[in-house]
Scaffold this motif. Structure first.
Motif, PDB file in Angstrom:
ATOM      1  N   SER A   1      32.030 -23.482 -15.314  1.00  0.00           N
ATOM      2  CA  SER A   1      30.550 -23.409 -15.709  1.00  0.00           C
ATOM      3  C   SER A   1      29.973 -21.928 -15.321  1.00  0.00           C
ATOM      4  O   SER A   1      28.919 -21.822 -14.625  1.00  0.00           O
ATOM      5  CB  SER A   1      29.669 -24.464 -15.375  1.00  0.00           C
ATOM      6  OG  SER A   1      30.299 -25.642 -15.845  1.00  0.00           O
ATOM      7  N   PRO A   2      30.445 -20.855 -15.738  1.00  0.00           N
ATOM      8  CA  PRO A   2      29.922 -19.652 -15.217  1.00  0.00           C
ATOM      9  C   PRO A   2      28.504 -19.439 -16.116  1.00  0.00           C
ATOM     10  O   PRO A   2      28.120 -19.906 -16.966  1.00  0.00           O
ATOM     11  CB  PRO A   2      30.734 -18.457 -15.841  1.00  0.00           C
ATOM     12  CG  PRO A   2      31.363 -19.226 -17.193  1.00  0.00           C
ATOM     13  CD  PRO A   2      31.495 -20.652 -16.700  1.00  0.00           C
ATOM     14  N   ASP A   3      27.609 -18.801 -15.327  1.00  0.00           N
ATOM     15  CA  ASP A   3      26.422 -18.343 -15.802  1.00  0.00           C
ATOM     16  C   ASP A   3      26.476 -16.615 -15.474  1.00  0.00           C
ATOM     17  O   ASP A   3      27.211 -16.039 -15.199  1.00  0.00           O
ATOM     18  CB  ASP A   3      25.099 -19.042 -15.132  1.00  0.00           C
ATOM     19  CG  ASP A   3      25.300 -19.072 -13.570  1.00  0.00           C
ATOM     20  OD1 ASP A   3      25.650 -18.011 -12.878  1.00  0.00           O
ATOM     21  OD2 ASP A   3      24.799 -19.941 -12.929  1.00  0.00           O
ATOM     22  N   GLY A   4      24.971 -16.378 -15.560  1.00  0.00           N
ATOM     23  CA  GLY A   4      24.800 -14.736 -15.637  1.00  0.00           C
ATOM     24  C   GLY A   4      25.213 -14.188 -14.224  1.00  0.00           C
ATOM     25  O   GLY A   4      25.281 -13.087 -14.060  1.00  0.00           O
ATOM     26  N   ASP A   5      25.196 -15.073 -13.018  1.00  0.00           N
ATOM     27  CA  ASP A   5      25.250 -14.474 -11.902  1.00  0.00           C
ATOM     28  C   ASP A   5      26.514 -15.110 -10.966  1.00  0.00           C
ATOM     29  O   ASP A   5      26.568 -14.756  -9.748  1.00  0.00           O
ATOM     30  CB  ASP A   5      24.057 -14.762 -11.074  1.00  0.00           C
ATOM     31  CG  ASP A   5      23.623 -15.901 -11.059  1.00  0.00           C
ATOM     32  OD1 ASP A   5      24.443 -16.893 -11.050  1.00  0.00           O
ATOM     33  OD2 ASP A   5      22.489 -15.966 -10.810  1.00  0.00           O
TER      34      ASP A   5
END
Length: 165
Positions: A16-20
C-alpha cells in the motif's frame, strides 16, 4: 550531510504505497547495518518500507480520520510514475496494489531510521556511478532529481522536518 548510498529495487505489488513511502530491496542487505537507529525490518521478500525524508502526503489507507482519497491517490500515483512503476492495478478499495510492473532499479540515500525502523531516505530511480554502500554527500543537483524534491515541486506532498536534516 553524509548519507549511505544503497542500491536496489523498488516494489509495489501486494503493498500500500502512498506518496511518502515505498518498498525497497537492497542489493546488499548488509548496507542496512550502516544506518543509525532501529534496524530496518525486512519481510520474507527482503523488502523494507522506505519513508521519503523531508516530505509528507495524505495516506491512501489511513483509518483513524478522514483524508482525501483523491489527493492521497494522486500523490501515490506521482511516486509510482516517477519510479517508472507502471500498469498499476489497485484492489477494489484502492488500498493494495494487486498488479504492477515493479522491481524497478534505483537507489536511496539514508542516514538513519525512524521510530518504526523505516529508513528515512532520499529516493532516486535509475543508476548512479558510485559504489553501493559508500558514504555519500548529497550534492544540490542530485537533490533536485530526488523524488522527494519533485513531489514537493509538483504539489503532491508538503514539507516535513526531521531533527538533524
Amino acid at each position: 550531510m553524509s548519507f549511505t548510498l544503497i542500491k536496489g529495487t523498488f516494489h509495489a505489488v501486494n503493498y500500500s504505497p502512498d506518496g511518502d513511502s515505498v518498498r525497497f530491496k537492497a542489493n546488499n542487505p548488509e548496507n542496512w547495518s550502516q544506518l543509525i537507529g532501529i534496524p530496518p525490518q525486512l519481510n520474507e521478500s527482503s523488502h523494507v518500507q522506505i519513508r521519503l525524508i523531508g516530505i509528507d502526503s495524505l495516506e491512501t489507507h489511513f483509518k483513524q480520520c478522514q483524508q482525501s482519497v483523491k489527493w492521497a491517490l494522486s500523490s501515490a500515483h506521482f511516486l509510482l510514475n516517477n519510479l517508472e512503476i507502471d500498469n498499476v492495478k489497485w484492489d477494489e478499495n484502492n488500498n493494495i496494489i494487486i498488479k504492477a510492473n515493479d522491481n524497478i532499479e534505483g537507489f536511496i540515500l539514508a542516514k538513519k531510521t525512524d521510530q518504526h525502523g523505516r529508513p528515512l531516505a532520499f529516493v532516486f530511480k535509475g543508476k548512479i556511478d558510485i559504489k553501493d554502500g559508500e558514504t555519500f554527500f548529497l550534492p544540490l543537483d542530485l537533490f533536485f532529481q530526488s523524488i522527494n524534491y519533485q513531489s514537493l515541486l509538483h504539489g503532491e506532498s508538503y514539507p516535513t522536518y526531521y531533527r538533524g536534516l
